[in-house]
Design an enzyme around this catalytic site. Structure first.
Site, short mmCIF file in Angstrom:
data_model
loop_
_atom_site.label_atom_id
_atom_site.label_comp_id
_atom_site.label_asym_id
_atom_site.label_seq_id
_atom_site.Cartn_x
_atom_site.Cartn_y
_atom_site.Cartn_z
N GLU A 280 0.77 -1.11 -0.08
CA GLU A 280 -0.21 -0.12 0.06
C GLU A 280 0.95 1.21 0.10
O GLU A 280 1.72 1.38 0.81
CB GLU A 280 -0.76 0.00 1.40
CG GLU A 280 -1.92 -1.20 1.18
CD GLU A 280 -2.19 -1.64 2.71
OE1 GLU A 280 -2.15 -0.88 3.64
OE2 GLU A 280 -3.05 -2.66 2.82
N LEU B 240 -5.74 -2.04 -1.10
CA LEU B 240 -5.79 -1.81 0.35
C LEU B 240 -6.28 -3.16 1.14
O LEU B 240 -7.40 -3.31 1.59
CB LEU B 240 -6.46 -0.86 1.09
CG LEU B 240 -6.27 -0.25 2.18
CD1 LEU B 240 -7.24 1.09 2.46
CD2 LEU B 240 -6.16 -1.13 3.19
N GLU C 167 -4.25 -6.60 3.05
CA GLU C 167 -2.93 -7.15 3.45
C GLU C 167 -3.13 -8.69 3.15
O GLU C 167 -2.07 -9.21 2.78
CB GLU C 167 -2.89 -6.99 5.03
CG GLU C 167 -2.59 -5.78 5.46
CD GLU C 167 -3.73 -4.63 5.39
OE1 GLU C 167 -4.88 -4.96 5.18
OE2 GLU C 167 -3.45 -3.34 5.44
N GLN D 268 1.94 -2.14 5.82
CA GLN D 268 2.38 -0.70 6.14
C GLN D 268 2.96 -0.39 7.56
O GLN D 268 3.71 0.23 7.89
CB GLN D 268 1.04 0.18 5.79
CG GLN D 268 1.42 1.60 5.61
CD GLN D 268 0.45 2.30 4.79
OE1 GLN D 268 -0.51 2.80 5.53
NE2 GLN D 268 0.48 2.61 3.76
N PHE D 269 2.15 -1.13 8.65
CA PHE D 269 2.50 -1.12 9.99
C PHE D 269 2.60 -2.36 10.35
O PHE D 269 1.57 -3.29 10.02
CB PHE D 269 1.74 0.02 10.76
CG PHE D 269 1.92 1.19 10.42
CD1 PHE D 269 2.90 2.01 11.26
CD2 PHE D 269 1.34 2.00 9.51
CE1 PHE D 269 3.26 3.35 11.18
CE2 PHE D 269 1.55 3.09 9.03
CZ PHE D 269 2.75 3.92 10.15
N PRO E 290 -4.69 -8.90 9.31
CA PRO E 290 -5.41 -9.27 8.19
C PRO E 290 -4.63 -10.43 7.25
O PRO E 290 -5.11 -11.15 6.70
CB PRO E 290 -5.79 -8.18 7.46
CG PRO E 290 -5.82 -6.81 8.28
CD PRO E 290 -4.72 -7.28 8.93
N HIS F 44 -0.06 1.16 15.48
CA HIS F 44 1.15 1.56 14.93
C HIS F 44 2.38 1.42 15.75
O HIS F 44 3.47 2.11 15.24
CB HIS F 44 0.99 2.99 14.23
CG HIS F 44 -0.33 3.43 13.33
ND1 HIS F 44 -1.41 3.21 13.41
CD2 HIS F 44 -0.01 3.49 12.19
CE1 HIS F 44 -2.18 3.45 12.31
NE2 HIS F 44 -1.21 3.63 11.36
C1 LIG Z 1 -5.81 -2.70 7.95
C2 LIG Z 1 -5.12 -1.70 7.68
N1 LIG Z 1 -4.20 -1.40 6.73
C3 LIG Z 1 -3.55 -0.33 6.39
C4 LIG Z 1 -3.88 0.83 7.17
C5 LIG Z 1 -3.18 2.13 6.97
N2 LIG Z 1 -3.93 3.10 6.30
C6 LIG Z 1 -4.66 4.22 7.17
S1 LIG Z 1 -6.16 4.82 6.41
C7 LIG Z 1 -5.60 4.08 4.61
C8 LIG Z 1 -6.13 4.47 3.64
C9 LIG Z 1 -7.76 4.29 3.85
O1 LIG Z 1 -8.52 4.76 2.71
P1 LIG Z 1 -10.00 4.73 2.77
O2 LIG Z 1 -10.36 3.39 3.17
O3 LIG Z 1 -10.46 5.07 1.38
O4 LIG Z 1 -10.02 5.83 3.76
P2 LIG Z 1 -9.82 7.51 3.66
O5 LIG Z 1 -8.82 7.50 4.70
O6 LIG Z 1 -9.86 7.88 2.35
O7 LIG Z 1 -10.92 7.97 4.62
C10 LIG Z 1 -4.46 3.16 4.88
C11 LIG Z 1 -3.70 2.28 3.97
C12 LIG Z 1 -4.69 0.55 8.21
N3 LIG Z 1 -5.09 1.93 9.14
N4 LIG Z 1 -5.25 -0.39 8.53
#
Ligand SMILES: Cc1ncc(C[n+]2csc(CCOP(=O)(O)OP(=O)(O)O)c2C)c(N)n1
Ligand SMILES: [Mg+2]
Lengths: 332, 380
Positions: free
Chosen positions: A37, A66, A68, A90-91, A97, A137
């Site tokens: 990601e 997005l 995992e 990413q973290f 998942p 995180h």
């Molecule tokens: C399971 C998981 N994977 C990765 C992340 C890192 N991360 C945080 S926000 C994000 C993007 C989220 O996109 P979206 O669902 O479109 O929501 P938005 O932030 O655009 O409101 C990612 C990859 C996370 N918080 N949780």
């Protein structure tokens, strides 16, 4: 990416060193594919993959959906089919998942196919606390994966080690989790050879030699241990071991050291119970019983959920807490 | 057997209030009263003000990472208002502060959360809102379970879950959709499609033309609405909530909106996003649009706006004061909620703030007194 002026002058950060290793391996081996990601256009949320997509294209440095489990599962398939995937999660909290794919599939394929199907992939994961990050995180889950036969678990603490260990991991025939301690990402620079070099997986590093007591640690707490050493009386001679690889870890170095010193403190960020400290204490008990002058001590995170950042420094082992345990063990 | 079509589907898009503040009166019928619109407009303005202040708090080191809600206020307001406060249950991610607040979560809780204080997640009694969810795409299953419980107990209540476009790539999302449909659980899946998941645009995230169409695979009523249009969001949300409450099962809403800020304060969208795209969406700002509408109706003017902005500032100042006035939690806070009853070892760790046993273990201290420490180093 090619070195900047700052890197040539002042050395590389952990981020720079990992980026350089990825760059060189992408260049050297056409089977290498980075996926995850935000690793492409954005260069990763920590900029570890900065610039790589521009050089190698979006087929080799891939912004994935997005997901995992999707990242891990397809990386397994890529690896089976002869590629050398380097998935990024990413973290560490988002290994959740991907857990099934990593533990029930990547780790077991060699065994369940009697060696006919293998998974040479390197899973890069930022790890640990201390950077004021949100929930999930800041965890330290290395023991979970060390407890998973079939996985190798690596956690370098310096730019030099990171480059050499990452190149070993990528070339390893088995799945490796490469944990990158976030707190160290940009905390200092050091000289790192520009040319290709490897550091064997499973080899610890003795950071300082000593005769009175052994401290075993890895990752970011290496620096808390160094801080603790500064606080100790000068006549106390401490041997500090950075494990560097958590699985399979360097038993010989630990055993030899404790047979020499007779005292040991293990330090890690992860919770205490069933952590790697428990494993190491048992190893010492098995091999150094008659050499021991004090019970092995553990300075670790508490057996709680990693707190949000207002209390994270109260949770994480720090110099004073480590120094106190060292002194008590030395005086025992 | 000749080849025949066995399934056909389509997705509708609804807009009621356009970018220029022009209302489709027919579609708007029986949606929001003028009074309601005014109240929601004010709440959206306060939410925006809080968002701007939160951004500055982060920049000045008074708060940690914060994800701005900016540009998505109509989506949160419309969905939040359609659900019944104190009855329905909101299961959020992190870009619907306004909906949480409408359902009784004080705003300073949201600030506390992002200030790294977990007491910001302690939901007040009687408030049916879950804590902000950080792991993406995980919470929709919980909403489905909550709704399932409502159904089992024959309670006329609905669960509403919020998530982004990126979240629909996670496996858990699809499992939640299928479960909700199979169990006919009273849950509303509310996707805020803000076009980006950090640096990944919707076109790279998925090959589906709409997010809304994903619901079709699960046999669920679905609609795409202009997410910056309070009326359209509210109308679709109300229908979905009513259907669920009446035993009609789950629904899906894709609110097409835009993240006007960076992903979070830790992000810099200039690295990956065309500034022209941002510029274009600035013109579709949901708050601006409502203001145009209200002004056109003759119920709003510059003087009222100035007053509202002043009021919003004062309200937000108070919220920040409250959040910053709460003292740092003691270290007990690390331990106390691990289990209902703390195991002895955890009690010991809590009272000593140590994990090493020397100096804490009376038996071993005793040994030391008995002289076994003679080989020891005299460092202490
Ligand atoms: C399971 C998981 N994977 C990765 C992340 C890192 N991360 C945080 S926000 C994000 C993007 C989220 O996109 P979206 O669902 O479109 O929501 P938005 O932030 O655009 O409101 C990612 C990859 C996370 N918080 N949780
Ligand atoms: Mg999004």
């Amino acid at each position: 990416m090619p070195r900047t002026e700052a890197m040539i002058e002042k050395g590389l950060t952990l981020v720079d060193a990992i980026n350089e290793a990825l760059y060189q391996e992408l260049e050297r081996d056409s089977r290498v594919v980075l996926l995850g990601e935000d690793v492409g256009a954005n260069g990763g949320v920590f900029r570890v993959t900065d610039g790589l997509q521009k050089v190698f294209g979006s087929d080799r440095v891939v912004d994935t959906p997005l997901a995992e489990s999707g990242i891990m599962g397809t990386a397994i398939g890529l690896a089976m089919a002869g590629m050398r995937p380097i998935p990024e999660i990413q973290f560490e909290g988002f290994l959740g998942p991907a857990y099934d794919q990593l533990v029930n599939h990547a780790a077991r394929y060699r065994t369940r196919s009697r060696g006919s199907v293998t998974i040479p992939m390197t899973v890069r994961v930022p790890v640990g606390g201390g950077i004021h990050a949100p929930e999930l995180h800041s965890d330290s889950p290395e023991a979970i994966y060390a407890h998973t036969p079939g996985l190798k678990v690596v956690m370098p603490s310096t730019p030099y080690d990171a480059k050499g260990l990452l190149l070993s991991a990528i070339r390893d025939p088995d799945p490796v989790i490469f944990f990158e301690p976030k707190r160290v990402y940009r905390s200092f620079r050091e000289r790192v050879p520009e040319e290709d070099y490897t550091i064997p997986i499973g080899q610890a590093k003795i950071l300082s030699e000593g005769t009175d007591l052994t401290v075993v640690t890895w990752g970011a707490t290496t620096f808390q241990c160094l801080d603790a050493l500064d606080k100790l009386p000068e006549d106390l001679s401490v041997e500090l071991i950075d494990l560097r690889t958590i699985a399979p870890y360097d038993r010989d170095t630990v055993i030899q050291s404790v047979q020499k010193t007779g005292r040991c403190v293990v330090v890690h960020e992860a919770p205490k119970t069933a952590g790697m400290g428990a494993e190491i204490a048992t190893l010492i008990q098995e091999h150094c019983f008659l050499y021991l002058k004090a019970p092995v001590q553990r300075v670790t995170g508490f057996d709680t959920v990693m707190p949000y950042y207002k209390l994270e420094l109260d949770y994480l082992p720090d110099g004073p807490r480590i120094a106190e345990a060292i002194q008590q063990t030395a005086a025992y | 057997m000749p080849i025949k079509t066995v399934y056909k589907a389509q997705v509708e898009y609804m807009q009621i209030l356009d970018e220029n503040g022009k209302l489709d009166e027919k579609l708007a019928k029986d949606t929001l009263t003028d009074e309601e619109v005014l109240s929601l407009y004010e709440q959206m303005t306060v939410c925006r003000q809080l968002d701007e202040v939160a951004f500055r708090l982060q920049r000045s080191g008074r708060m940690g990472t914060y994800p701005q809600n900016k540009g998505q206020e109509a989506a949160a307001a419309g969905m939040g208002f359609a659900a019944k406060k104190g009855v329905d249950w909101l299961v959020p991610c992190y870009r619907e502060n306004l909906a949480l607040n409408m359902h009784g979560l004080p705003y300073h809780y949201v600030l506390l959360h992002w200030m790294g204080d977990e007491r910001g997640n302690k939901i007040p009694e009687g408030v049916y809102v879950n804590p902000i969810a950080i792991p993406i795409g995980t919470q929709m299953l919980h909403a489905t379970g909550i709704a399932w419980a409502f159904k089992l107990r024959k309670e006329p209540r609905v669960a509403v879950t919020f998530f982004g476009d990126g979240a629909t790539s996670e496996g858990d999302f699809h499992e939640a959709m299928n479960f909700a449909s199979v169990m006919q659980a009273p849950v509303v899946f509310f996707c805020q499609n803000n076009q980006w998941a950090i640096s990944v645009p919707r076109e790279i995230q998925m090959n589906s033309e709409t997010v809304a169409q994903k619901a079709i695979a699960y046999g669920m009523p679905t609609i795409q609405v202009d997410g910056n249009d309070l009326f359209a969001v509210y109308k679709a949300a109300k229908e979905a909530v009513e259907r669920a409450r009446a035993g009609g099962g789950p629904s899906f809403i894709e609110a097409v909106t835009y993240r006007l800020g960076d992903h979070t304060t830790a992000d810099d969208a200039r690295r990956y996003r065309d500034p022209q795209e941002l510029e274009a969406w600035m013109g579709r700002d949901p708050i601006l649009r409502l203001r145009k509408y209200l002004t056109g109706k003759g119920v709003w003017d510059d003087a009222k706006q100035a007053k509202l902005e002043e009021r919003a500032k004062t309200i937000v100042q108070e919220i920040v004061k409250t959040a910053e006035g709460i003292e740092k939690p003691t270290t007990d806070d690390i331990f106390d909620f691990t289990y209902a009853t703390l195991p002895a070892e955890l009690e010991r760790q809590k009272s000593t703030m140590r994990t090493s046993s020397l100096g804490q273990d009376p038996a071993q201290a005793g040994l030391r007194d008995m002289g076994t420490a003679t080989h020891g180093h005299s460092a202490t």
